[in-house]
Design a protein around this motif. Structure first.
Motif, PDB file in Angstrom:
ATOM      1  N   LYS A  24      -5.287   1.332  27.412  1.00  0.00           N
ATOM      2  CA  LYS A  24      -4.420   1.895  26.373  1.00  0.00           C
ATOM      3  C   LYS A  24      -3.889   0.787  25.472  1.00  0.00           C
ATOM      4  CE  LYS A  24      -0.363   3.148  27.649  1.00  0.00           C
ATOM      5  NZ  LYS A  24       0.783   3.853  28.217  1.00  0.00           N
ATOM      6  N   ALA A  25      -3.405  -0.286  26.047  1.00  0.00           N
ATOM      7  CA  ALA A  25      -2.872  -1.401  25.265  1.00  0.00           C
ATOM      8  C   ALA A  25      -3.979  -2.073  24.448  1.00  0.00           C
ATOM      9  CB  ALA A  25      -2.180  -2.414  26.167  1.00  0.00           C
ATOM     10  N   LYS A  26      -5.165  -2.178  25.019  1.00  0.00           N
ATOM     11  CA  LYS A  26      -6.294  -2.761  24.272  1.00  0.00           C
ATOM     12  C   LYS A  26      -6.621  -1.896  23.058  1.00  0.00           C
ATOM     13  CE  LYS A  26      -8.298  -5.040  28.271  1.00  0.00           C
ATOM     14  NZ  LYS A  26      -9.386  -5.106  29.243  1.00  0.00           N
ATOM     15  N   GLY A  27      -6.610  -0.595  23.220  1.00  0.00           N
ATOM     16  CA  GLY A  27      -6.866   0.307  22.106  1.00  0.00           C
ATOM     17  C   GLY A  27      -5.817   0.176  21.020  1.00  0.00           C
ATOM     18  N   VAL A  28      -4.554   0.096  21.406  1.00  0.00           N
ATOM     19  CA  VAL A  28      -3.463  -0.070  20.444  1.00  0.00           C
ATOM     20  C   VAL A  28      -3.610  -1.412  19.728  1.00  0.00           C
ATOM     21  CG1 VAL A  28      -0.967  -0.368  20.202  1.00  0.00           C
ATOM     22  CG2 VAL A  28      -1.867   1.482  21.617  1.00  0.00           C
ATOM     23  N   TYR A  29      -3.983  -2.447  20.464  1.00  0.00           N
ATOM     24  CA  TYR A  29      -4.190  -3.773  19.872  1.00  0.00           C
ATOM     25  C   TYR A  29      -5.217  -3.707  18.745  1.00  0.00           C
ATOM     26  CZ  TYR A  29      -5.705  -8.657  19.537  1.00  0.00           C
ATOM     27  OH  TYR A  29      -6.033  -9.911  19.074  1.00  0.00           O
ATOM     28  N   PHE A  30      -6.372  -3.089  19.018  1.00  0.00           N
ATOM     29  CA  PHE A  30      -7.424  -3.045  18.007  1.00  0.00           C
ATOM     30  C   PHE A  30      -7.080  -2.102  16.861  1.00  0.00           C
ATOM     31  CE2 PHE A  30      -9.790  -4.968  21.499  1.00  0.00           C
ATOM     32  CZ  PHE A  30     -10.263  -6.084  20.832  1.00  0.00           C
ATOM     33  N   LEU A  31      -6.329  -1.050  17.118  1.00  0.00           N
ATOM     34  CA  LEU A  31      -5.846  -0.184  16.045  1.00  0.00           C
ATOM     35  C   LEU A  31      -4.886  -0.958  15.144  1.00  0.00           C
ATOM     36  CD1 LEU A  31      -5.583   2.550  14.637  1.00  0.00           C
ATOM     37  CD2 LEU A  31      -3.824   3.139  16.314  1.00  0.00           C
ATOM     38  N   LEU A  32      -3.933  -1.673  15.745  1.00  0.00           N
ATOM     39  CA  LEU A  32      -2.997  -2.496  14.967  1.00  0.00           C
ATOM     40  C   LEU A  32      -3.732  -3.562  14.171  1.00  0.00           C
ATOM     41  CD1 LEU A  32      -0.102  -2.992  17.527  1.00  0.00           C
ATOM     42  CD2 LEU A  32       0.048  -1.811  15.337  1.00  0.00           C
ATOM     43  N   LYS A  33      -4.684  -4.213  14.805  1.00  0.00           N
ATOM     44  CA  LYS A  33      -5.463  -5.266  14.141  1.00  0.00           C
ATOM     45  C   LYS A  33      -6.168  -4.702  12.919  1.00  0.00           C
ATOM     46  CE  LYS A  33      -8.969  -8.720  15.246  1.00  0.00           C
ATOM     47  NZ  LYS A  33      -8.381 -10.014  15.129  1.00  0.00           N
ATOM     48  N   ASP A  34      -6.780  -3.544  13.052  1.00  0.00           N
ATOM     49  CA  ASP A  34      -7.471  -2.909  11.944  1.00  0.00           C
ATOM     50  C   ASP A  34      -6.496  -2.531  10.828  1.00  0.00           C
ATOM     51  OD1 ASP A  34      -9.960  -1.602  10.817  1.00  0.00           O
ATOM     52  OD2 ASP A  34      -8.612   0.132  10.929  1.00  0.00           O
ATOM     53  N   MET A  35      -5.354  -1.976  11.188  1.00  0.00           N
ATOM     54  CA  MET A  35      -4.363  -1.572  10.196  1.00  0.00           C
ATOM     55  C   MET A  35      -3.822  -2.792   9.436  1.00  0.00           C
ATOM     56  SD  MET A  35      -2.372   1.319  12.423  1.00  0.00           S
ATOM     57  CE  MET A  35      -1.396   2.049  11.104  1.00  0.00           C
ATOM     58  N   THR A  56       2.745   5.792  12.130  1.00  0.00           N
ATOM     59  CA  THR A  56       1.346   5.694  11.704  1.00  0.00           C
ATOM     60  C   THR A  56       0.419   5.447  12.887  1.00  0.00           C
ATOM     61  OG1 THR A  56       1.581   3.343  11.147  1.00  0.00           O
ATOM     62  CG2 THR A  56       1.853   4.937   9.357  1.00  0.00           C
ATOM     63  N   ILE A  57       0.906   4.763  13.892  1.00  0.00           N
ATOM     64  CA  ILE A  57       0.095   4.575  15.102  1.00  0.00           C
ATOM     65  C   ILE A  57      -0.101   5.930  15.778  1.00  0.00           C
ATOM     66  CG2 ILE A  57      -0.028   3.487  17.378  1.00  0.00           C
ATOM     67  CD1 ILE A  57       1.710   1.199  16.155  1.00  0.00           C
ATOM     68  N   CYS A  58       0.968   6.711  15.885  1.00  0.00           N
ATOM     69  CA  CYS A  58       0.903   8.045  16.507  1.00  0.00           C
ATOM     70  C   CYS A  58      -0.070   8.960  15.767  1.00  0.00           C
ATOM     71  CB  CYS A  58       2.283   8.689  16.541  1.00  0.00           C
ATOM     72  SG  CYS A  58       3.410   7.990  17.745  1.00  0.00           S
ATOM     73  N   GLU A  59      -0.149   8.815  14.443  1.00  0.00           N
ATOM     74  CA  GLU A  59      -1.047   9.648  13.644  1.00  0.00           C
ATOM     75  C   GLU A  59      -2.518   9.393  13.962  1.00  0.00           C
ATOM     76  OE1 GLU A  59      -0.115   8.814   9.576  1.00  0.00           O
ATOM     77  OE2 GLU A  59       1.842   9.796   9.703  1.00  0.00           O
ATOM     78  N   ASN A  60      -2.803   8.229  14.539  1.00  0.00           N
ATOM     79  CA  ASN A  60      -4.185   7.831  14.783  1.00  0.00           C
ATOM     80  C   ASN A  60      -4.643   7.981  16.225  1.00  0.00           C
ATOM     81  OD1 ASN A  60      -5.373   6.584  12.207  1.00  0.00           O
ATOM     82  ND2 ASN A  60      -3.277   5.823  12.256  1.00  0.00           N
ATOM     83  N   CYS A  61      -3.865   8.664  17.038  1.00  0.00           N
ATOM     84  CA  CYS A  61      -4.268   8.844  18.436  1.00  0.00           C
ATOM     85  C   CYS A  61      -3.577  10.072  19.036  1.00  0.00           C
ATOM     86  CB  CYS A  61      -3.971   7.589  19.246  1.00  0.00           C
ATOM     87  SG  CYS A  61      -2.264   7.089  19.229  1.00  0.00           S
ATOM     88  N   THR A  62      -3.963  10.393  20.254  1.00  0.00           N
ATOM     89  CA  THR A  62      -3.392  11.564  20.910  1.00  0.00           C
ATOM     90  C   THR A  62      -2.202  11.218  21.798  1.00  0.00           C
ATOM     91  OG1 THR A  62      -4.957  11.372  22.742  1.00  0.00           O
ATOM     92  CG2 THR A  62      -5.600  12.792  20.898  1.00  0.00           C
ATOM     93  N   ASP A  63      -1.975   9.932  22.036  1.00  0.00           N
ATOM     94  CA  ASP A  63      -0.869   9.519  22.896  1.00  0.00           C
ATOM     95  C   ASP A  63       0.471   9.817  22.230  1.00  0.00           C
ATOM     96  OD1 ASP A  63      -1.985   7.734  25.282  1.00  0.00           O
ATOM     97  OD2 ASP A  63      -3.210   7.404  23.504  1.00  0.00           O
TER      98      ASP A  63
END
Length: 79
Positions: free
Chosen positions: A12-23, A34-41
């Protein structure tokens, strides 16, 4: 150590890391919303993933203040 192979970091943290990196690389506004908008968590789950990244030195968080009040949060990828 790269985050991808760090067995001490949850998926989960790895996924958030790469989402943040991309953003951040795409100069998008980064916020918990905006993080919440991009996932189901849910927000609580994402907060714990962000904290895990901070605790392990992969992410820094700075509060943006205006007139003593928190206006926003600035995230910075460290590793």
């Amino acid at each position: 150590m790269k985050i991808v192979r760090n067995k001490n970091i949850s998926l989960k943290a790895k996924g958030v890391y790469f989402l943040l990196k991309d953003m951040i690389e795409n100069e998008e506004l980064v916020s918990l919303a905006t993080i919440c908008e991009n996932c189901t968590d849910k927000e609580t789950s994402l907060r714990s993933a962000i904290q895990e990244l901070i605790d392990n030195g992969y992410l820094e968080r700075d509060m943006i203040r205006e007139k003593g009040k928190i206006k926003g949060i600035d995230y910075k990828i460290v590793k």
